[in-house]
Design a protein around this motif. Sequence first.
Motif, PDB file in Angstrom:
ATOM      1  N   TYR A 186       0.850  -1.185   0.000  1.00 28.44           N
ATOM      2  CA  TYR A 186       0.000   0.000   0.000  1.00 28.44           C
ATOM      3  C   TYR A 186       0.890   1.240   0.000  1.00 28.44           C
ATOM      4  CZ  TYR A 186      -3.460   3.440   1.542  1.00 28.44           C
ATOM      5  OH  TYR A 186      -4.274   4.549   1.639  1.00 28.44           O
ATOM      6  N   VAL A 187       0.684   2.128  -0.956  1.00 31.75           N
ATOM      7  CA  VAL A 187       1.479   3.351  -1.068  1.00 31.75           C
ATOM      8  C   VAL A 187       0.896   4.402  -0.135  1.00 31.75           C
ATOM      9  CG1 VAL A 187       2.304   5.180  -2.593  1.00 31.75           C
ATOM     10  CG2 VAL A 187       2.112   2.819  -3.444  1.00 31.75           C
ATOM     11  N   GLU A 188       1.652   4.707   0.917  1.00 31.75           N
ATOM     12  CA  GLU A 188       1.173   5.692   1.898  1.00 31.75           C
ATOM     13  C   GLU A 188       1.557   7.109   1.495  1.00 31.75           C
ATOM     14  OE1 GLU A 188       0.872   5.891   6.699  1.00 31.75           O
ATOM     15  OE2 GLU A 188       2.837   5.368   5.872  1.00 31.75           O
ATOM     16  N   THR A 189       2.800   7.292   1.033  1.00 24.54           N
ATOM     17  CA  THR A 189       3.245   8.602   0.561  1.00 24.54           C
ATOM     18  C   THR A 189       4.117   8.418  -0.676  1.00 24.54           C
ATOM     19  OG1 THR A 189       5.250   8.612   1.939  1.00 24.54           O
ATOM     20  CG2 THR A 189       3.263   9.591   2.890  1.00 24.54           C
ATOM     21  N   PHE A 238       6.141  -5.306   1.736  1.00 20.81           N
ATOM     22  CA  PHE A 238       7.156  -4.273   1.526  1.00 20.81           C
ATOM     23  C   PHE A 238       8.560  -4.866   1.466  1.00 20.81           C
ATOM     24  CE2 PHE A 238       9.848  -0.706   3.067  1.00 20.81           C
ATOM     25  CZ  PHE A 238       9.534   0.220   2.078  1.00 20.81           C
ATOM     26  N   SER A 239       8.830  -5.903   2.254  1.00 23.84           N
ATOM     27  CA  SER A 239      10.157  -6.521   2.262  1.00 23.84           C
ATOM     28  C   SER A 239      10.513  -7.087   0.896  1.00 23.84           C
ATOM     29  CB  SER A 239      10.227  -7.628   3.322  1.00 23.84           C
ATOM     30  OG  SER A 239      10.127  -7.097   4.616  1.00 23.84           O
ATOM     31  N   GLU A 240       9.556  -7.700   0.223  1.00 28.10           N
ATOM     32  CA  GLU A 240       9.816  -8.261  -1.107  1.00 28.10           C
ATOM     33  C   GLU A 240      10.081  -7.152  -2.128  1.00 28.10           C
ATOM     34  OE1 GLU A 240       7.339 -12.466  -0.809  1.00 28.10           O
ATOM     35  OE2 GLU A 240       6.549 -10.834  -2.039  1.00 28.10           O
ATOM     36  N   LEU A 241       9.385  -6.030  -1.969  1.00 28.25           N
ATOM     37  CA  LEU A 241       9.621  -4.896  -2.868  1.00 28.25           C
ATOM     38  C   LEU A 241      11.026  -4.342  -2.675  1.00 28.25           C
ATOM     39  CD1 LEU A 241       8.494  -2.815  -4.915  1.00 28.25           C
ATOM     40  CD2 LEU A 241       7.746  -1.456  -2.950  1.00 28.25           C
ATOM     41  N   ASP A 296      -2.456   3.737  -4.023  1.00 29.57           N
ATOM     42  CA  ASP A 296      -2.183   2.654  -4.974  1.00 29.57           C
ATOM     43  C   ASP A 296      -1.654   1.437  -4.226  1.00 29.57           C
ATOM     44  OD1 ASP A 296      -2.950   4.225  -7.065  1.00 29.57           O
ATOM     45  OD2 ASP A 296      -0.922   4.697  -7.749  1.00 29.57           O
ATOM     46  N   ILE A 297      -1.918   0.256  -4.762  1.00 28.35           N
ATOM     47  CA  ILE A 297      -1.395  -0.985  -4.186  1.00 28.35           C
ATOM     48  C   ILE A 297      -0.500  -1.650  -5.224  1.00 28.35           C
ATOM     49  CG2 ILE A 297      -1.955  -3.246  -3.219  1.00 28.35           C
ATOM     50  CD1 ILE A 297      -4.695  -2.071  -2.448  1.00 28.35           C
ATOM     51  N   ILE A 298       0.789  -1.747  -4.925  1.00 23.82           N
ATOM     52  CA  ILE A 298       1.738  -2.354  -5.855  1.00 23.82           C
ATOM     53  C   ILE A 298       1.604  -3.870  -5.778  1.00 23.82           C
ATOM     54  CG2 ILE A 298       4.181  -2.611  -6.453  1.00 23.82           C
ATOM     55  CD1 ILE A 298       4.648   0.137  -5.165  1.00 23.82           C
ATOM     56  N   LYS A 299       1.284  -4.484  -6.914  1.00 26.12           N
ATOM     57  CA  LYS A 299       1.060  -5.929  -6.961  1.00 26.12           C
ATOM     58  C   LYS A 299       2.226  -6.682  -7.599  1.00 26.12           C
ATOM     59  CE  LYS A 299      -2.622  -7.201  -5.950  1.00 26.12           C
ATOM     60  NZ  LYS A 299      -3.231  -7.544  -4.640  1.00 26.12           N
TER      61      LYS A 299
END
Length: 461
Positions: free
Chosen positions: A301-304, A333-336, A320-323
């Motif tokens: 989830y993109v917070e900022t 987030f760790s995988e990103l 936005d939600i990065i898939k």
Amino acid sequence: MKKLAGSLFIAFMAGALTLAGYVLFFQKSNYIVAEPRTPLVTTSATNTSFLGNMEGVDFTVAAEKTVNAVVHVTNLSVSKPSRSYEWFYGSGRGGTPQVGTGSGVIISADGYIVTNNHVIANSQQLQVTLNNNSTYEAKLIGTDPNFDIALIKIEPDVALPYLAFGDSDDSKVGEWVLAVGNPFNLTSTVTAGIISAKARNLGQSRNQTFIQTDAAVNPGNSGGALVNIKGDLIGINTAITSQTGSYVGYSFAVPSNIARKVVDDIMEYGNVQKGILGISAPRANTRYAIENGLNEIEGVYVETVEEDSGAADAGVTKGDIIKKIDRNTIRNFSELIDYINSKSPGDTVNLLVEREGEPMEFEVILKQRQRLMVPVMGLEVKNLTEAEKKKYKTDTGVKVTGVPEVYRGYGLEDKILVAIDGKEIKNIQDARNLFGAISRYGKTVITMLNENGEREKLIFQ
């Protein structure tokens, strides 16, 4: 007398029944469990056998390929004298010699070796011993404390056996791996296990992730190789989680794709060039994340979105939600971060995001990191914009954007740091290096600018 005889007979019969029960139930039960023909309960419908899979695994090729490319690293350093010693005798002498040991991996035939930063930290002299017991003096080429990776170099008489970096992104949970190093000064030690997890975050920094394995790793293994059964280098063994200081079932390695990038950057630029997306995400399991249902989202989830970042330029927005990134599914987030850490400024990545239930794709050009937290003092600083340079009347320096509780009240907020101990700060990389070199035993002079462009100095003991 009859009473005594009767008691003895009862005791004898009770003992005999107890012994018979033990043999009948316990010994028989143990025998059945140990019987190799006893069916094993599996967690899937696949008709397979653990022993059968083990018989098909051969570690000998990977071990033979690896042991000669893993070295023993000895670090000679001198500890600082105590303050009382400095008071009476001065600071020019009185340090205690200390010897630390670890491991390293040869990555080129001409003697470049990758190891952990903590293995070579504060060294006055570095010595490398090969598997054939040849010993060489080593010099430090460069280091990155954030990823705990260092590059050192020896000058060998002959071409050395070495390991090529494998692709850690291709490794899979459950895959067999070997850890090779020098635990407790026992050279050429090989242990086996599986990859327990990938992109594991240990909580020390959200920007660093590890490969977790159950291969036995102990003090002295740091800087050694984690390889797959083909002998490909997929990680640099770095840490264990233990209350005793010894292995208890978990060990962690820096992924090879990250280690390779750090080494390449050190050799080409002298420091690490880190590309960033420019987004932040809420921490999992916090009250905010739970109350807003963010813990239940599969993705990031993109917070900022940071101003002037690659994500902002591409059109990524809050909510936005990065898939996916470059077709790699992202669950957290760790995988990103694990993927982004292997990239450089200027690299392009493709994002698949979900916005209000609809899929969208963005092509993002990664940019140079513009802010970071400096070591020792923990201040958050950022590079100056052109507008800030004009406002503060300076072409160099970094702006303080965050101050930990212990240093609040010193007037550091929103100031421009321009020098530490007389050494100029041009950007955040200079700030990180200079703060990292601060001595805990002497005084530190910080030169900064206020909003009027006037110089101020703070002295910390």
